[in-house]
Design a protein around this motif. Structure first.
Motif, PDB file in Angstrom:
ATOM      1  N   PHE A 165      -2.718  -9.696  -2.575  1.00  0.00           N
ATOM      2  CA  PHE A 165      -2.223  -8.688  -3.892  1.00  0.00           C
ATOM      3  C   PHE A 165      -3.609  -7.789  -4.292  1.00  0.00           C
ATOM      4  CE2 PHE A 165      -2.351  -7.944  -8.259  1.00  0.00           C
ATOM      5  CZ  PHE A 165      -0.932  -7.405  -8.581  1.00  0.00           C
ATOM      6  N   PHE A 166      -4.774  -8.328  -4.307  1.00  0.00           N
ATOM      7  CA  PHE A 166      -5.931  -7.673  -4.786  1.00  0.00           C
ATOM      8  C   PHE A 166      -6.689  -6.882  -3.427  1.00  0.00           C
ATOM      9  CE2 PHE A 166      -5.942 -11.202  -7.984  1.00  0.00           C
ATOM     10  CZ  PHE A 166      -5.769 -10.338  -8.978  1.00  0.00           C
ATOM     11  N   ASP A 167      -6.683  -7.410  -2.470  1.00  0.00           N
ATOM     12  CA  ASP A 167      -7.246  -6.624  -1.380  1.00  0.00           C
ATOM     13  C   ASP A 167      -6.372  -5.339  -1.138  1.00  0.00           C
ATOM     14  OD1 ASP A 167      -9.013  -8.720  -1.314  1.00  0.00           O
ATOM     15  OD2 ASP A 167      -8.294  -9.337   0.609  1.00  0.00           O
ATOM     16  N   SER A 168      -5.027  -5.338  -1.278  1.00  0.00           N
ATOM     17  CA  SER A 168      -4.128  -4.174  -0.781  1.00  0.00           C
ATOM     18  C   SER A 168      -4.276  -3.429  -1.977  1.00  0.00           C
ATOM     19  CB  SER A 168      -3.082  -4.637  -0.470  1.00  0.00           C
ATOM     20  OG  SER A 168      -2.378  -5.396  -1.471  1.00  0.00           O
ATOM     21  N   LEU A 169      -4.397  -3.779  -3.304  1.00  0.00           N
ATOM     22  CA  LEU A 169      -4.499  -2.928  -4.349  1.00  0.00           C
ATOM     23  C   LEU A 169      -5.872  -2.220  -4.410  1.00  0.00           C
ATOM     24  CD1 LEU A 169      -2.767  -2.397  -6.692  1.00  0.00           C
ATOM     25  CD2 LEU A 169      -3.805  -4.156  -8.219  1.00  0.00           C
ATOM     26  N   VAL A 170      -6.714  -2.735  -4.073  1.00  0.00           N
ATOM     27  CA  VAL A 170      -8.175  -2.141  -4.168  1.00  0.00           C
ATOM     28  C   VAL A 170      -8.068  -1.117  -2.854  1.00  0.00           C
ATOM     29  CG1 VAL A 170     -10.746  -2.313  -4.088  1.00  0.00           C
ATOM     30  CG2 VAL A 170      -9.276  -3.889  -5.294  1.00  0.00           C
TER      31      VAL A 170
END
Lengths: 350, 292
Positions: free
Chosen positions: B104-109
């Motif tokens: 979730f977070f790695d792809s969002l960033v």
């Protein structure tokens, strides 16, 4: 459906201004083509209309409503992209339905509209296929279908035929034209291909370096180009431009020696004489002498490339009896087919 | 010179050709030998792990690969030991939650850094990447102090929080999002989706191979993590599998046969994950231009 107006539209990237005040009125239901070479600002203009680029200054109105500060989805437009932008992980049906995703329309109505659009574009059989199973033309049709299903006020097309081969491009061009005749929605179409512009447009907007050069019907921009750029850009074969002088008596004297009465006032003013290859033919007592270097037979006509004192020029000869390569020919045109431009500014003098 | 001469090479020419080929063959032989040695170096620890797990305690320190009296007694013991299941569950929970969080977070960033233009974008990206240069050993003290301050010691959250988002994952995802044409996102914008919906519905499905690769990297990394879970956990119940297995045995003696048995069992999930998704790992490594 709605009209569109651009008023003193400007765009800058940092300190560099790339659009220098575009003014354009597009009537409701009109098919307008923005055409020009790479970097002329046509795609930037389209993207600003779509809301994908911020407006530096000026006003964009769609249906009489200023849309400068509206999000793309709030502008009631639909756009077809050069690379189709159809989602590879969705079926054709889902791609088309994607345009209705944020619509509050009942499900049954959505289904009916998707079916209508698919039928209109001849894609009913393809609805369950993935984009990878479609040809280039079919993919472009899906992209158009996704735009159509929303029934927008204005369609925006950003070089949608550039990725197709020549045959398919001609076919899709025809389909887009028929589609416009059927649905009658306002279309703004961007292309760098003047043939596309001429064949599709109700009116053509020719752009260069962030300025509009001329706005007119295909016939107007072909028959009466506003300047030398338009004269050279429009037409399958570029217009021949020959250096000349406008004399006091109204005659134009070519630097290579020919003389033609134009009936314009002038006192030794340097000008450029323009003549389209379609209007220039071998004839006795013609405007300019040349030696035929290349012949290109086209069937009923033959294109002749001739070396003259003013450089290489192109003319058309009868296909049955074209002059031989190496022969000397005199090339001439009717006075009403000649164009005259100011040598400095390039602006048309008649 | 006759026609035959020109067609059939002379014996001299053949000898020259053979001589020219020899160094290439030699090079190939050396390459194969090196690869073979590398393969042996990789396989031997695994072979010894399995071998030791099949040995009785008195035989553990024998160097022989094939046990004199092979037994499955160690497997029975480990699987009947209640602690093993607890550690296994801990590892599953931690590796799974961390993987989901990273996806979730790695792809969002990564998506934000790739697709949005904002002042300081490059600086933020460099700052994130530069954290890759700091070794874990240097970070455990600040992590520990943080965990202590927040009351996260000896908890799932304490074990997981340093790995909930990784610089490597951000980099990997940013690289993959570069391949998503902007036209797709702009088309979705015109179709009325908000930025979060565009990321979720349009961009994410197009980078599924990258997500699979990242999931495997993160899952394997957390499944085998040892140092930080060892430091942050105090109670045996909170141990992860690697930490728990390291302490198998009693205070007087380390039960290597049981540790190796536990290790052998714990490799099964990772082996399954790897076999299913190995093509994604290869694609992920190739596209990111990184060694895993």
């Amino acid at each position: 459906m709605a009209g569109l107006a651009l008023r003193d539209l400007r765009k800058s990237y940092g300190t560099t201004e790339v659009l220098h005040g575009i003014d354009l009125e597009i009537a409701d239901g009109e098919f307008v083509v923005l055409v020009g070479p790479s970097g002329c600002g046509k795609s930037t203009t389209l993207r600003m209309i779509a809301g994908l680029e911020e407006v530096t200054s000026g006003v964009i109105e769609i249906g009489g409503r200023e849309v400068n500060n509206l999000e793309p989805k709030e502008r009631d437009i639909a756009m077809v992209f050069q690379n189709y932008a159809i989602y590879p992980h969705m079926s054709v049906k889902k791609n088309i339905a994607f345009g209705l995703r944020s619509s509050k329309m009942p499900r049954a109505d959505k289904e009916a509209r998707i079916a209508d659009v698919a039928a209109l574009l001849g894609m009913t059989e393809l609805l369950e296929r993935k984009p990878s199973q479609l040809s280039g033309g079919q993919r472009q049709r899906v992209a158009i279908g996704r735009a159509m299903v929303r029934d927008p006020a204005v369609f925006l097309f950003d070089e949608p035929l550039s990725n197709l081969d020549a045959q398919l491009r001609t076919q899709m061009r025809l389909e887009i034209k028929k589609l416009h005749q059927r649905v009658g929605t306002t279309i703004v179409f961007v292309t760098h291909d003047q043939v596309e512009a001429m064949t599709l447009a109700d009116r053509i907007v020719i752009m260069k370096d962030g300025h509009i050069q001329q706005v007119g019907t295909p016939d107007e921009v072909y028959r009466a180009p506003a300047n030398m750029f338009v004269a050279r850009f429009i037409g399958a074969l570029s217009m021949n431009i020959l250096p000349a002088t406008l004399e006091a008596g109204g005659d134009v004297v070519l630097a290579s020696g020919g003389r033609v009465p134009m009936g314009l006032p002038g006192t030794g003013r340097p000008v450029m004489l323009g003549v389209r290859p379609d209007d220039l033919h071998p004839q006795k007592g013609g405007l300019i002498d040349g030696t035929v270097t290349v012949r290109e037979p086209l069937g009923p006509e033959t294109l002749i490339y001739a070396e003259t004192a003013a450089g290489e020029i192109v003319a058309k000869a009868d296909g049955r009896h074209p002059p031989e390569v190496g022969s000397t020919v005199q090339l001439g045109a009717r006075a009403e087919d000649l164009h005259l431009f100011d040598a400095q500014s390039g602006v048309s003098l008649r | 010179m006759t026609a035959t001469d020109t067609i059939r090479p002379s014996s001299g020419t053949l000898l020259e050709a053979r001589a020219a080929r020899r160094p290439r063959n030699m090079g190939q032989v050396i390459r194969w030998l090196l690869l073979f040695a590398g393969g042996i170096a990789m396989v031997m620890p695994i072979a010894y792990m399995i071998s030791t797990s099949l040995k009785w305690p008195h035989e553990v320190y024998n160097i022989n690969l094939i046990p004199d009296e092979p037994t499955l007694e160690n497997y029975t013991y480990v699987l009947e030991d209640g602690r093993f299941y607890g550690w296994f569950i801990n590892s599953i929970i931690i590796a799974t939650l961390t993987t989901v969080s990273n996806l979730f977070f790695d792809s969002l960033v990564g998506y934000t850094l790739c697709k949005f233009r904002f002042p300081g974008r490059t600086l933020v990206f460099i700052a994130i990447l530069s954290t890759l240069m700091i070794p874990t050993e240097m970070l455990v003290i600040p992590w520990y102090l943080m965990s202590q301050s927040f009351g996260w010691l000896d908890s799932y959250w304490g074990i997981m929080f340093p790995g909930m988002m990784t610089a490597f994952g951000v980099f990997l995802m940013k690289q993959f999002f570069e391949s998503v044409p902007d036209d797709f996102l702009e088309a979705a914008r015109i179709d009325g989706l908000n930025e979060f919906q565009i990321w979720w519905s349009v961009a994410m499905p197009l980078v599924r191979p990258a997500l699979a690769a990242l999931a495997i990297f993160v899952f394997l990394g957390n499944w085998t993590a040892f140092l930080w879970p060892l430091i942050v956990t105090n109670s045996v119940e909170m141990y992860t599998l690697p930490v728990g297995l390291s302490g198998f045995g009693d205070e007087a003696d380390v039960a290597w046969e049981l540790i190796m048995t536990g290790a052998a069992i714990s490799t099964i999930p990772t082996l399954i994950v790897f076999l299913i998704f190995q093509r994604f790992i290869i694609r992920g490594v190739v596209m990111a231009g990184l060694k895993g």
